[in-house]
Every structure is written in structure tokens, then in C-alpha cells.
Design an enzyme around this catalytic site. Structure first.
Site, PDB file in Angstrom:
ATOM      1  N   ALA A  34      16.009  69.909  46.336  1.00 20.06           N
ATOM      2  CA  ALA A  34      14.795  69.845  45.318  1.00 20.06           C
ATOM      3  C   ALA A  34      14.430  68.340  45.213  1.00 20.06           C
ATOM      4  O   ALA A  34      15.522  67.638  45.066  1.00 20.06           O
ATOM      5  CB  ALA A  34      14.865  70.351  44.099  1.00 20.06           C
ATOM      6  N   CYS A  50      10.994  75.448  41.109  1.00 24.47           N
ATOM      7  CA  CYS A  50       9.863  74.642  41.519  1.00 24.47           C
ATOM      8  C   CYS A  50       8.552  75.616  41.612  1.00 24.47           C
ATOM      9  O   CYS A  50       7.539  75.230  42.103  1.00 24.47           O
ATOM     10  CB  CYS A  50      10.076  74.019  42.775  1.00 24.47           C
ATOM     11  SG  CYS A  50      11.481  73.195  42.801  1.00 24.47           S
ATOM     12  N   GLY A 105      11.852  65.606  42.758  1.00 22.12           N
ATOM     13  CA  GLY A 105      11.068  65.356  41.791  1.00 22.12           C
ATOM     14  C   GLY A 105      11.145  64.008  41.181  1.00 22.12           C
ATOM     15  O   GLY A 105      12.099  63.488  41.045  1.00 22.12           O
ATOM     16  N   ARG A 123       9.392  64.016  35.178  1.00 24.99           N
ATOM     17  CA  ARG A 123       9.468  63.876  36.602  1.00 24.99           C
ATOM     18  C   ARG A 123       8.119  64.838  36.831  1.00 24.99           C
ATOM     19  O   ARG A 123       7.686  65.631  36.151  1.00 24.99           O
ATOM     20  CB  ARG A 123      10.726  64.551  37.233  1.00 24.99           C
ATOM     21  CG  ARG A 123      11.123  65.881  36.806  1.00 24.99           C
ATOM     22  CD  ARG A 123      11.972  66.358  37.851  1.00 24.99           C
ATOM     23  NE  ARG A 123      12.538  67.788  37.305  1.00 24.99           N
ATOM     24  CZ  ARG A 123      11.805  68.847  37.296  1.00 24.99           C
ATOM     25  NH1 ARG A 123      10.565  68.937  37.862  1.00 24.99           N
ATOM     26  NH2 ARG A 123      12.525  69.925  37.077  1.00 24.99           N
ATOM     27  N   GLY A 124       7.591  64.824  38.217  1.00 24.46           N
ATOM     28  CA  GLY A 124       6.918  65.480  38.664  1.00 24.46           C
ATOM     29  C   GLY A 124       7.440  67.077  39.039  1.00 24.46           C
ATOM     30  O   GLY A 124       8.447  67.230  38.935  1.00 24.46           O
TER      31      GLY A 124
END
Length: 231
Positions: free
Chosen positions: A154, A185, A156, A85-86
């Protein structure tokens, strides 16, 4: 025009590795050549919902955990996993709603940035339905959903060939002490919170799922088909 259909898979408490394995199976299904999988033209993918069974730290494509940090976190009794994931490092654990959305954005008529904003909108709406009206998304580099300077959700995602995976993690009754062992993060000077912390009462994952599904259905303008949990 028919609404796109999303398969709803509720997984209850699940080890994070099993969630990733199920996500990969859905990715292969969506990425297969037309006609090789039993997907109707209206199906846009799957929504995988679970509560992590144990503590796990994950890093994204931008990294976020050195080998020394990884060893330290494992010594705390947590699992550590690199993901596609990012974003940077974050924490998942009991008391958290994990939503992995494995979706073909073309079938939903969405771009990637619109998809991320839609996930943020869903989490904001859940906060509002729980009585927290100050929740908001923030401009880059801040992703996710915030209550003041504290992140409650969060986000992602990963996207390839218009197909997304991963998604969001909403802190319901998460033990926030786990976040103190990392810089969540990669954002210095900000905090982490949960619905339970903000409302000063226990908010379970099960309590949050119905309003989350309502928000998702309205935001993505889709219908759900329930699929039996494999666990």
C-alpha cells in the site's frame, strides 16, 4: 553532478506513534528556513524504515473509519490513528515493512506523481528480486503494488511545500486476518496478500530491507548516509 544524499534511519520494531513523532521531527528539519538546520545542500531528507511493533489501523485525509468502526477495531486490540496521508483506511502491523520517506522533492528533481510512481517501482523491484515477476502498479484509482487482484504493498503520501512524508507499507509476513476487519483503501472486490503468502515461505522484514534499499537507491539515483537509530 553530485547525487542527492538521503539519510537512512533503520528503526527495527517500533510503536507506530514513535515513527510518526520521528517523522514530524524530520519534517520540521526540512521545512526550516535555510541556515537554521545543519543540512548540506546535497541532502534531500530521510528514509525511515521500521516494522510496526503492534497492530494499528490508520485513516487518511479521505477518512475511511466511522466512530463505530473505530470502537470495533480498538476492541480487537488494535490501535487506531488518523493521519495526514492521502487515501483511506489501511492496516499496519508486525511482519510489514514501513517506509516513511521524508524528502524534499526539489532536491531530487521529482514531482509528487513521479515520487509515488517511484515508490511503486521500488516495491515492484523487491517483488521481482524475491522471485515474484507478476507484480505491477495499476492506474488510478488503484495505488500501490498488486499481484493479480491482491495488493501486496500500500502507498499513501503527504506533500506540502514540495516536502513529502509517509510512504509505503509492504506486506512481508503480515497476519492478513487483520485486513478482514476493514475494506483496505476503500477498494471493494480486491484482496490483500503478502510475500510470505505468495512464496509459501516465511519472508521477514529484515530479509526484504537490503533489496528494498538497492531498489530505492537505483530508482531515486541517490546515495545513503546511515544515521543511528534513536530507539
Amino acid at each position: 553532478m553530485l547525487q542527492p544524499v538521503v539519510r537512512l534511519v533503520r528503526l527495527n520494531r517500533l510503536p507506530y506513534a514513535e515513527l510518526l513523532a520521528l517523522q514530524e521531527r524530520w519534517l520540521r528539519r526540512l521545512q526550516a528556513e535555510p541556515g537554521s538546520e545543519a543540512l548540506s545542500a546535497a541532502e534531500a531528507g530521510a528514509l525511515l524504515l521500521c516494522e510496526p511493533a503492534g497492530p494499528v489501523y490508520t485513516s487518511g485525509l479521505r477518512g475511511g473509519l466511522t466512530p463505530e468502526e473505530t470502537a470495533r477495531l480498538r476492541a480487537l486490540g488494535a490501535e487506531v490513528r488518523a493521519t495526514g496521508r492521502g487515501g483511506l483506511a489501511t492496516f499496519h502491523g508486525p511482519g510489514q515493512l514501513l517506509c516513511h520517506s521524508v524528502l524534499d522533492l526539489r532536491r531530487l528533481g521529482l514531482r509528487l506523481r513521479t515520487h509515488v510512481a517511484a515508490l511503486e517501482s521500488c516495491a515492484v523491484r523487491v517483488c521481482e528480486l524475491q522471485g515474484l515477476h507478476g507484480a505491477r502498479a495499476r492506474p488510478p484509482p488503484y495505488t500501490g503494488v498488486w499481484l493479480g487482484e491482491r495488493k501486496v504493498c500500500a502507498i499513501g503520501v503527504r506533500c506540502g511545500r514540495h516536502i513529502t512524508s509517509h510512504g509505503l507499507a509492504l506486506n512481508c509476513s503480515t497476519d492478513l486476518v487483520w485486513f478482514e476487519h476493514i475494506v483496505p483503501c476503500g477498494l471493494v472486490g480486491t484482496g490483500v496478500t503478502s510475500l510470505s503468502e505468495e512464496l509459501q515461505r516465511h519472508v521477514s522484514v529484515d530479509e526484504v530491507i537490503p533489496p528494498f534499499l538497492e531498489a530505492f537507491r537505483e530508482t531515486y539515483k541517490c546515495t545513503f548516509i546511515s544515521e543511528d537509530s534513536p530507539n
